[in-house]
Scaffold this active site. Structure first.
Site, PDB file in Angstrom:
ATOM      1  N   ASP A   1       1.549 -72.425  21.699  1.00 53.16           N
ATOM      2  CA  ASP A   1       0.958 -73.740  21.413  1.00 53.16           C
ATOM      3  C   ASP A   1       1.215 -74.081  19.941  1.00 53.16           C
ATOM      4  O   ASP A   1       1.721 -73.258  19.173  1.00 53.16           O
ATOM      5  CB  ASP A   1      -0.546 -73.734  21.723  1.00 53.16           C
ATOM      6  CG  ASP A   1      -1.316 -72.798  20.805  1.00 53.16           C
ATOM      7  OD1 ASP A   1      -0.906 -71.637  20.674  1.00 53.16           O
ATOM      8  OD2 ASP A   1      -2.321 -73.221  20.192  1.00 53.16           O
TER       9      ASP A   1
ATOM     10  N   HIS B   1       6.113 -68.174  27.224  1.00 54.76           N
ATOM     11  CA  HIS B   1       5.262 -69.375  27.225  1.00 54.76           C
ATOM     12  C   HIS B   1       5.276 -69.884  25.794  1.00 54.76           C
ATOM     13  O   HIS B   1       4.450 -69.502  24.968  1.00 54.76           O
ATOM     14  CB  HIS B   1       3.852 -69.002  27.683  1.00 54.76           C
ATOM     15  CG  HIS B   1       2.912 -70.167  27.747  1.00 54.76           C
ATOM     16  ND1 HIS B   1       2.778 -70.948  28.865  1.00 54.76           N
ATOM     17  CD2 HIS B   1       2.069 -70.690  26.841  1.00 54.76           C
ATOM     18  CE1 HIS B   1       1.879 -71.903  28.645  1.00 54.76           C
ATOM     19  NE2 HIS B   1       1.431 -71.766  27.408  1.00 54.76           N
TER      20      HIS B   1
ATOM     21  N   ASP C   1       7.506 -62.575  33.945  1.00 54.01           N
ATOM     22  CA  ASP C   1       8.342 -63.236  32.936  1.00 54.01           C
ATOM     23  C   ASP C   1       8.514 -64.692  33.347  1.00 54.01           C
ATOM     24  O   ASP C   1       9.605 -65.125  33.705  1.00 54.01           O
ATOM     25  CB  ASP C   1       9.696 -62.526  32.831  1.00 54.01           C
ATOM     26  CG  ASP C   1      10.592 -63.174  31.777  1.00 54.01           C
ATOM     27  OD1 ASP C   1      10.067 -63.970  30.959  1.00 54.01           O
ATOM     28  OD2 ASP C   1      11.807 -62.906  31.782  1.00 54.01           O
TER      29      ASP C   1
ATOM     30  N   GLU D   1       2.936 -65.197  26.804  1.00 52.15           N
ATOM     31  CA  GLU D   1       2.980 -66.036  25.621  1.00 52.15           C
ATOM     32  C   GLU D   1       3.479 -65.176  24.452  1.00 52.15           C
ATOM     33  O   GLU D   1       3.686 -63.961  24.595  1.00 52.15           O
ATOM     34  CB  GLU D   1       1.590 -66.618  25.328  1.00 52.15           C
ATOM     35  CG  GLU D   1       1.630 -67.682  24.257  1.00 52.15           C
ATOM     36  CD  GLU D   1       0.412 -68.601  24.236  1.00 52.15           C
ATOM     37  OE1 GLU D   1      -0.485 -68.452  25.081  1.00 52.15           O
ATOM     38  OE2 GLU D   1       0.375 -69.489  23.356  1.00 52.15           O
TER      39      GLU D   1
END
Ligand code: G3I
Ligand code: 9MR
Ligand code: ZN
Length: 548
Positions: free
Chosen positions: A151, A473, A518, A527
């Site tokens: 993020d 991620h 994965d 992540e």
């Protein structure tokens, strides 16, 4: 799984170091073959048996005494391993990649092709941030620093911890300053900063902006909710500063004090600024003796980084300030927290004694600063004993599985590779305090696990290993139209907690080491974060230092 697998470190081994492969099937013998398919080594396989982390009935092929540099595979029973190197340089690329990941995660200024190659992005998150609790207040420039993870949030405690792992590595292992990984040069008093210090400065400069004039530190800056899977420059939502916390003030004070000890040799004015800032946050902590914890406010939803206590953070700050200044009051303060840190387990959730090394329990970082002080006192004696005890425990745990891995079933939660990093950091320090082959072996096997010697036969570092994970991620990677992620990203790794929707796609009762996917959507398995990379900077620097 019925198929035959030979698991091993897909990056490779140093000539003089431990070398092994793990088989999931019975075999008498194994060979090592070179790139031309010629047998260069023969050995016997030994049966280890099964364990509670992998569920694999393991057979071990040990080839420690094969030291000829080259590229090889291990073969047994008609199966072949991934390729690997034996070389003095085996980990050079890995080391650079792991360090350069911080550069690729830079927020604020865009990344240019000259340094980032395919992984360029435009300037991002460069608008003024306003307090979430008072959005009409004047905006603040908090540009810079590293994106935390998959993020685009930037979180003070997480950033301080990652920067500290790297700075501690610089303090313990000077070789890190010689590593170049092609990032923009940053001038200093006598020329330019070593790359690693230029990179960490990028985060420190951001953390300086996260400190309020009164010494409080905003817990995080992010949009209200996580962005869609877009490039960072397309994430244009309003940036908010979330309420200060005492964990943020303490972690930031600690990393500034630590950074002072490193940067004073390169840029005296900058170092003084750091130390002044560290004292300012420490003063704020003294004026706020009760924990100021953090919870995401309603109607918001980026990373919380909530903690249940701030004692380990305050301890870290006091230790780091003591080491930076030599002032006894800080040592006394640190000592004062140890009744809780070392007290009964029930009273200290997430505060494992003097050796905590997560993003939340940070006592171990303080303990490492105390060791760096070089002082002999009651507390440094207890710190040393606690680190050695934890290292012995890791060695014991590692003897219980064929992978030789220092991980218990309970270690496989979200971000298990940080738990691995923690164990390996402690072993690395223990090996400095009391050099031991058993520590050295456990470190090597832990690294082997990360790089493919695991029940999934996957390397958890992108671009490093024939079967390295490829689908982190990670927003820019998902959005950039480049086939592969950049090399050097460390995955969170197997997680028996399976806290995202993809967890149900796994068989219900898998052993912890096998709880992994994965897949891009799998944020609780796959992540990446700055503080999952940073422990391995420390561990690799330790390995390089020993080789000298
Ligand atoms: O420490 C306990 C352990 O004692 C217990 O045995 C185990 C079993 O449940 O749980 C452990 O706690 C876990 C904790 O991580 C340890 O660090 C929690 O279950 C687990 O839910 C928690 O996950 C954290 C996750 O956020 C959710 O809060 C991760 O550590 C943390 O790395 C992650 O951080 C996110 C940020 O919020 C946003 N940015 C990405 C980043 C990485 O995914
Ligand atoms: O991408 C987010 C990741 O960085 C966080 O670790 C995770 C947990 O907070 O959340 C991810 O975002 C998801 C959000 O929580 C729920 N909707 C889907 C988002 C992307 O998968
Ligand atoms: Zn950004």
């Amino acid at each position: 799984m019925s198929s035959k697998h030979i698991y091993l470190d897909q990056v490779g081994f140093l000539p003089a170091g431990g070398k092994r492969a793990v088989l999931n099937f019975p075999a008498e013998d194994f060979t090592v073959t070179d790139a031309a398919g010629q047998v260069v080594y023969r050995g016997r396989v030994s049966h280890f048996g099964t364990d509670d982390i992998s569920g694999v009935d393991t057979y071990v092929a040990d080839f420690d005494d094969f030291e000829t540099p080259g590229a090889y595979r291990v073969q047994a029973g008609g199966a072949s391993s991934a390729s690997f190197a034996i070389s003095e340089q085996a980990y050079d690329g890995l080391f650079r990649d792991i360090c350069k990941t911080f550069y690729y995660l830079r927020c604020g200024a865009g990344l240019s092709e000259e340094y980032a190659g395919l992984y360029v992005h435009g300037a991002c998150h460069d608008t003024l941030a306003v307090p979430f609790a008072d959005p009409a207040a004047p905006g603040r420039d908090v540009t810079g620093g590293w994106h935390d993870a998959g993020d685009y949030g930037r979180y003070s405690t997480a950033g301080a911890v990652a920067a500290a792992h790297i700075l501690l590595a610089v303090r313990f292992f000077g070789n890190l300053k010689d590593l170049s990984f092609h990032i923009p040069a940053v001038p200093c008093d006598q020329g330019v900063l070593p790359d690693i210090l230029a990179e960490v400065k990028y985060e420190l400069d951001f953390l300086l902006k996260m400190q309020r004039e009164d010494g409080a530190v905003w817990h995080k800056v992010s949009t209200r909710y996580h962005a869609a899977f877009v490039m960072p420059e397309e994430d244009r939502g309003q940036l908010y500063l979330y309420d200060p916390s005492s964990m943020a003030a303490a972690d930031v004070a600690a990393v500034f004090a630590l950074a002072y000890t490193v940067y004073k040799d390169y840029d005296a004015a900058y170092a003084d600024r750091l130390l002044t800032a560290a004292r300012r946050s420490h003063d704020w902590l003294m004026a706020h003796p009760e924990p100021v914890l953090f919870k995401n406010p309603p109607d918001s939803g980026t990373g919380e980084y909530g903690e249940w206590e701030d004692i380990s953070n305050r301890y870290w700050a006091a230790c780091a300030l003591y080491e930076a200044t030599g002032e006894e009051a800080f040592l006394k303060e640190a000592e004062g927290y140890t009744a809780i840190l070392e007290g009964p387990m029930s009273e200290r959730r997430w505060v494992p004694g003097l050796t905590g090394m997560g993003w939340a329990p940070v006592s171990g970082l303080g303990s490492l600063s105390l060791l760096l002080s070089g002082e002999e006192n009651d507390l440094t004696g207890r710190v040393r004993a606690a680190l050695l005890k934890a290292a012995e425990e890791s060695v014991k745990v590692a003897s219980r599985n064929g992978f030789g891995l220092c991980m218990k079933p309970a270690d496989f939660f979200w971000g298990s590779n940080m738990e691995l990093g923690k164990h390996l950091m402690i072993l690395t320090v223990a090996d400095l305090l009391q050099p031991s082959e058993s520590y050295e072996r456990a470190i090597q096997k832990g690294l082997d696990y990360l790089l493919g010697c695991n029940a999934l036969a996957i390397s958890f570092v992108t671009g490093n290993g024939e079967r390295a994970f490829r689908n982190p991620h990670l927003r820019p990677t998902a959005a950039d139209n480049v086939e592969d992620p950049w090399p050097g990203l460390v995955s969170g790794g197997p997680n028996a907690g399976r806290q995202d929707a993809t967890g149900k796609d796994l068989a219900p009762d898998l052993p912890p080491m096998c709880c992994y996917l994965d897949r891009v959507e799998s944020y609780s398995f796959n992540e990446i974060t700055i503080y999952w990379n940073s422990p391995f900077v420390f561990v690799l620097a330790g390995i390089y230092e020993k080789r000298k």
